[in-house]
Scaffold this motif. Sequence first.
Motif, mmCIF file in Angstrom:
data_model
loop_
_atom_site.group_PDB
_atom_site.id
_atom_site.type_symbol
_atom_site.label_atom_id
_atom_site.label_comp_id
_atom_site.label_asym_id
_atom_site.label_seq_id
_atom_site.Cartn_x
_atom_site.Cartn_y
_atom_site.Cartn_z
ATOM 1 N N GLU A 173 0.821 -1.209 0.000
ATOM 2 C CA GLU A 173 0.000 0.000 0.000
ATOM 3 C C GLU A 173 0.858 1.264 0.000
ATOM 4 O O GLU A 173 1.996 1.240 0.472
ATOM 5 C CB GLU A 173 -0.893 0.034 1.245
ATOM 6 N N ASP A 174 0.276 2.355 -0.509
ATOM 7 C CA ASP A 174 1.002 3.627 -0.523
ATOM 8 C C ASP A 174 0.315 4.701 0.300
ATOM 9 O O ASP A 174 0.807 5.834 0.352
ATOM 10 C CB ASP A 174 1.125 4.140 -1.965
ATOM 11 N N ALA A 175 -0.823 4.377 0.947
ATOM 12 C CA ALA A 175 -1.602 5.412 1.624
ATOM 13 C C ALA A 175 -2.028 4.964 3.017
ATOM 14 O O ALA A 175 -2.329 3.787 3.238
ATOM 15 C CB ALA A 175 -2.836 5.766 0.798
ATOM 16 N N PRO A 176 -2.082 5.903 3.974
ATOM 17 C CA PRO A 176 -2.514 5.553 5.321
ATOM 18 C C PRO A 176 -3.879 4.884 5.383
ATOM 19 O O PRO A 176 -4.075 3.939 6.156
ATOM 20 C CB PRO A 176 -2.522 6.910 6.040
ATOM 21 N N ALA A 177 -4.847 5.332 4.561
ATOM 22 C CA ALA A 177 -6.171 4.714 4.588
ATOM 23 C C ALA A 177 -6.094 3.245 4.196
ATOM 24 O O ALA A 177 -6.792 2.391 4.762
ATOM 25 C CB ALA A 177 -7.118 5.452 3.645
ATOM 26 N N GLY A 178 -5.236 2.923 3.234
ATOM 27 C CA GLY A 178 -5.074 1.540 2.816
ATOM 28 C C GLY A 178 -4.369 0.699 3.865
ATOM 29 O O GLY A 178 -4.700 -0.475 4.063
ATOM 30 N N ILE A 179 -3.387 1.304 4.547
ATOM 31 C CA ILE A 179 -2.694 0.590 5.621
ATOM 32 C C ILE A 179 -3.675 0.254 6.738
ATOM 33 O O ILE A 179 -3.708 -0.871 7.252
ATOM 34 C CB ILE A 179 -1.522 1.426 6.163
ATOM 35 N N THR A 180 -4.505 1.232 7.116
ATOM 36 C CA THR A 180 -5.510 1.008 8.148
ATOM 37 C C THR A 180 -6.475 -0.095 7.743
ATOM 38 O O THR A 180 -6.823 -0.972 8.545
ATOM 39 C CB THR A 180 -6.280 2.306 8.426
ATOM 40 N N SER A 181 -6.902 -0.073 6.488
ATOM 41 C CA SER A 181 -7.807 -1.093 5.963
ATOM 42 C C SER A 181 -7.181 -2.472 6.037
ATOM 43 O O SER A 181 -7.808 -3.444 6.487
ATOM 44 C CB SER A 181 -8.165 -0.751 4.511
#
Length: 232
Positions: A173-181
């Motif tokens: 992932e490249d984005a915090p929202a994706g990491i959280t997901s």
Amino acid sequence: MPDPLLLPSPGAAFADRTFDAVLFDMDGTLIDSVPAVERSWRRWAAEHGITGPEELVIPHGTPARTVIAELLPPDRVLPAFDRLHELELTDNAGVTILPGTLGVLAELPLGRYAIVTSCTRPLAAARMAASGLVPPPVVVTADDVAHGKPDPDPFLLGAELLGVDPTRCLVVEDAPAGITSARAAGCAVLAVTGTHTADQLAGTDPAPDAVATGLAVVRFVTGPEGIRIVDA
């Protein structure tokens, strides 16, 4: 907040782990669509009276409808989303495959990886076509889930469609929202810089297992016990 300089390299972070599948985000991870995304969002912001469109923080990794719902009244969300979608579908100039993408995907057998994106299905198809990226059999889009990133639904569905346990998946992932997901889905996470800095990615709560400068610095090796990630 973890110091990105103290996080281990991907090879070290995952030295003792194997995975059944890899779930890749698309924009900012496999392809570079940032110029096209920014052009579309800034034009959309100007058309919809969003103050200071040049200062607009362009969202990455979160479904556009979710972002628009935070900017506009409920009765304006759907037509505004439709307009942004139209702009994004018609402007994919300069969308390219990121360094390392083709090599990494060539190392993974079909059926052992998927793309999990916050794009709609038509937009994902348009960007893959513009970049030349060949889609794998499993592509999860914002159209396929009730709740997009940062909720776990996209990665849970990706794992389900591949027939694997999400706790046996590595998410890139490249984005915090994706990491959280991904973390909420129980997946391990490799974060790659580009749309966000190493500090921003390492500061996600919970943090990724490792941060890399892109797919060009890692390799995937598939063996009897599963997929291993090593430093290139």
